[in-house]
Design a protein around this motif. Structure first.
Motif: not given
Ligand SMILES: Cc1cc2nc3c(=O)[nH]c(=O)nc-3n(C[C@H](O)[C@H](O)[C@H](O)COP(=O)(O)OP(=O)(O)OC[C@H]3O[C@@H](n4cnc5c(N)ncnc54)[C@H](O)[C@@H]3O)c2cc1C
Length: 582
Positions: A381-404
């Motif tokens: 997503v960030f090709s050509g723009s500055e990556d706002p994350s703190a670095g490689p151990t920080s995620a860009h997204v979180e996914l929380i799957p739930s059974n409902e």
């Protein structure tokens, strides 16, 4: 002693006055009053949390986060241009424990890069991951899950504390999604790697959720840090009382000393002033802390003048730099008969689950929903723009799957069918917002503009997060469910359609941070120095989610607890230095 009215207060001077009794405030009150020579007054606008059973049941909290307006500040945002003009609910807890008494209990510390960035921008190595890690351990008494299953391979015990007040734990009731998610990490480990412990400093991958629900009951800063110490004779607690201003009590070399706090029980109630011999500590959270600073004359002098508030400290960063995580819940209709939807629709079945929880603190209600979650990077997503994350151990997204079926944007629950949902969050956002005063009246709500999606990059990240959810549900272990998008998601079939869906349905993750950020002496946008003292003043410190210079790539409560533990040490070492000098 516990008071519910300023009229009951026996004394009006303490060593420390802490407002307020939220997540961070209770940590400070506990650690300071452990020294019986130090007197502490803790003030809270809201009610006592004891005896409110709905708050204690983990899954109920996840479903009914907003069930009782009397426990909330009932805030809304300003109209959000980038959300197609929508005004969204912006809830904050107004009770002992603050948001930790109403939150969804996910316990995620953030990443090594998040804290190393804190250290870099403040010039204070005390905020680095390795320095803050001992405080993370100090917070916890990691507790076995209520079903006492074998937890090997589900977390790394060497990374957790066993003597702290707070009770994080692992899921205590299995979900049919658990095995599917684990199998996905084996089938597609490149895209969905397994992470043994997302609280190790490296967050990336799919791993078991840790939540503050030890022994099947919410563990909040009130239950963990406050209630056990309420009998300390050097601690007074004043509930149902609003702090309306911090007051100047003197000056030194032209610098205002701010050791007074004005309190009131209601708009027309008398104003009572309490004094701190050493410090006032403000822990009102990322919305109310900037509001109180501004009401006290600490902020941009031009904005204050427009409201007729005399400026004590010109600090243009107050209320700026608001960072939050956008949240969206999407649902898919599935071929399954073991989702939680039947229980939600069937009052008898639901009653049985409640009874099980009541009698044994076991069953599906002990978890917050979603036993395994994913933290992922989406560098494309960030090709050509500055990556706002703190670095490689920080995620860009979180996914929380739930059974409902699940929605946070007000969609009604479908009357029939079985569903799987995925909450997606933009976890390293580029957008910024603000908290400003709507008036000089402390009882008026502040103007909250989280600025969600004001940077288009965040929309692109959310769209990519939804595509990633589709990809997850298309892996082998999920195929038999034949997941079909439901509701508004089903209509979003093009790139433009997905972007519109995202803007029309996204809301807040309730994670505001950064509105009184710490920083270096030369950073004019920093409200606090790296020891969390208000720059340009004496006697006033801030300890809560406002101090973050950047939002962490995590749910914020775990970082807040650790920051508050370090802050308590900073406050005490300054006190001992001063006492030693005298
Ligand atoms: C619905 C919801 C779900 C969440 N889920 C999670 C989650 O799963 N995991 C996670 O990590 N985080 C979660 N969060 C966020 C997290 O709980 C907060 O970021 C954190 O608890 C904030 O801590 P704080 O100390 O900064 O402020 P708070 O805990 O909000 O404390 C501030 C306190 O100050 C009091 N106060 C404010 N102004 C005044 C005044 N003028 N006078 C007197 N008292 C005042 C408030 O009533 C409150 O008690 C959630 C938040 C919400 C609202």
């Amino acid at each position: 002693a516990l008071y519910n009215n300023t009229a009951g207060l026996v004394k009006l001077e303490y060593d420390f006055v802490i407002h307020l009794a939220g997540t961070a405030g209770n940590v400070i009150a506990n650690r300071l009053s452990a020294n019986h020579n130090v007197s502490v007054l803790l003030v809270e606008a809201g009610v006592n949390d004891t005896g409110i059973s709905e708050l204690q049941i983990p899954l109920l909290a996840a479903r009914n986060a907003f069930f009782d307006p009397s426990l909330l500040w009932n805030y809304n945002t300003t109209s959000q241009t980038a959300l197609n003009g929508r005004v969204i609910s912006y809830q904050r807890g107004r009770l002992l424990g603050g948001c930790s008494s109403i939150n969804l209990m996910y316990y995620t510390r953030g990443s090594r890069d998040d804290f190393n960035r804190f250290a870099n921008v403040t010039g204070d190595s005390g905020w680095s991951w390795s320095s803050i890690f001992p405080y993370m351990l100090k917070v916890e008494n990691f507790t076995a899950p209520v079903d006492h299953h074998d937890t090997s391979g589900q977390f790394d015990p060497s990374l957790h504390g066993d003597r702290g007040p707070l009770l994080p734990t692992l899921p205590g009731f299995p979900s049919p999604l658990d095995q599917r998610l684990l199998a996905t990490t084996e089938e597609d480990s490149g895209r969905f790697p397994f992470n043994l412990d997302m609280n190790s400093g490296d967050t990336i991958g799919i791993g078991w959720v840790q939540s503050t629900s030890g022994n099947g009951v919410r563990s909040s800063s009130a239950t963990a840090y406050l209630h056990p110490i309420l009998d300390r004779p050097n601690l007074d607690l004043l509930v149902d009382t609003q702090a309306t201003r911090v007051l100047q009590t003197g000056s030194r070399h032209g610098i205002p000393i701010l050791r007074g706090v004005e309190l009131a029980n209601g708009v027309s109630g008398p104003r009572v002033t309490v004094h701190a011999r050493h410090e006032v500590i403000l822990s009102a959270g990322a919305v109310n802390t900037p509001q109180l600073l501004l009401l006290s004359g600490i902020g941009n002098r031009h904005d204050l003048a427009a409201l007729g508030i005399p400026a004590l400290v010109h600090s243009p960063g107050v209320g700026q730099n608001l960072q939050d995580h956008p949240l969206l819940s999407s649902s898919w209709s599935v071929n399954a008969n073991d989702t939680l939807d039947a229980g939600s629709r069937n009052a008898t079945l639901y009653g049985e689950l409640l009874e099980q929880w009541d009698t044994s603190r076991t069953g599906p209600l002990v978890d917050t929903g979603g036993n395994l979650i994913a933290w992922l990077r989406l560098p494309s997503v960030f090709s050509g723009s500055e990556d706002p994350s703190a670095g490689p151990t920080s995620a860009h997204v979180e996914l929380i799957p739930s059974n409902e079926w699940n929605s946070f944007s007000g969609e009604p629950m479908p009357e029939s069918g079985s569903y799987v949902s995925v909450v997606t969050g933009v976890i390293s956002p580029a957008s910024r917002g603000s908290v400003t005063l709507s008036s000089a009246n402390p009882f008026d709500p502040p103007a909250i503009d989280p600025g969600l999606f004001t940077n288009d990059l965040d929309v692109a990240v959310m769209v990519e997060a939804i595509r990633t959810s589709y990809a997850l549900l298309a892996t082998g272990p999920w195929k038999d469910l034949a997941a079909r998008p439901y509701g508004l998601l089903a209509d979003a079939t093009t790139d433009a359609g997905l972007a519109q869906y995202v803007r029309n349905s996204t809301t807040s993750f309730w994670h505001p941070t950064g509105t009184a950020k710490m920083g270096t002496a030369t950073d004019d946008t920093a409200v606090l120095d790296s020891k969390l003292r208000v720059k340009g003043a004496e006697g006033l410190r801030v300890v809560d989610a406002s101090v973050f210079p950047f939002i962490t790539a995590s749910h914020p409560q775990a970082p807040i607890y650790a920051i508050a533990e370090r802050a308590a040490d900073l406050i005490l070492s300054q006190l001992y230095e001063q006492v030693g000098e005298h």
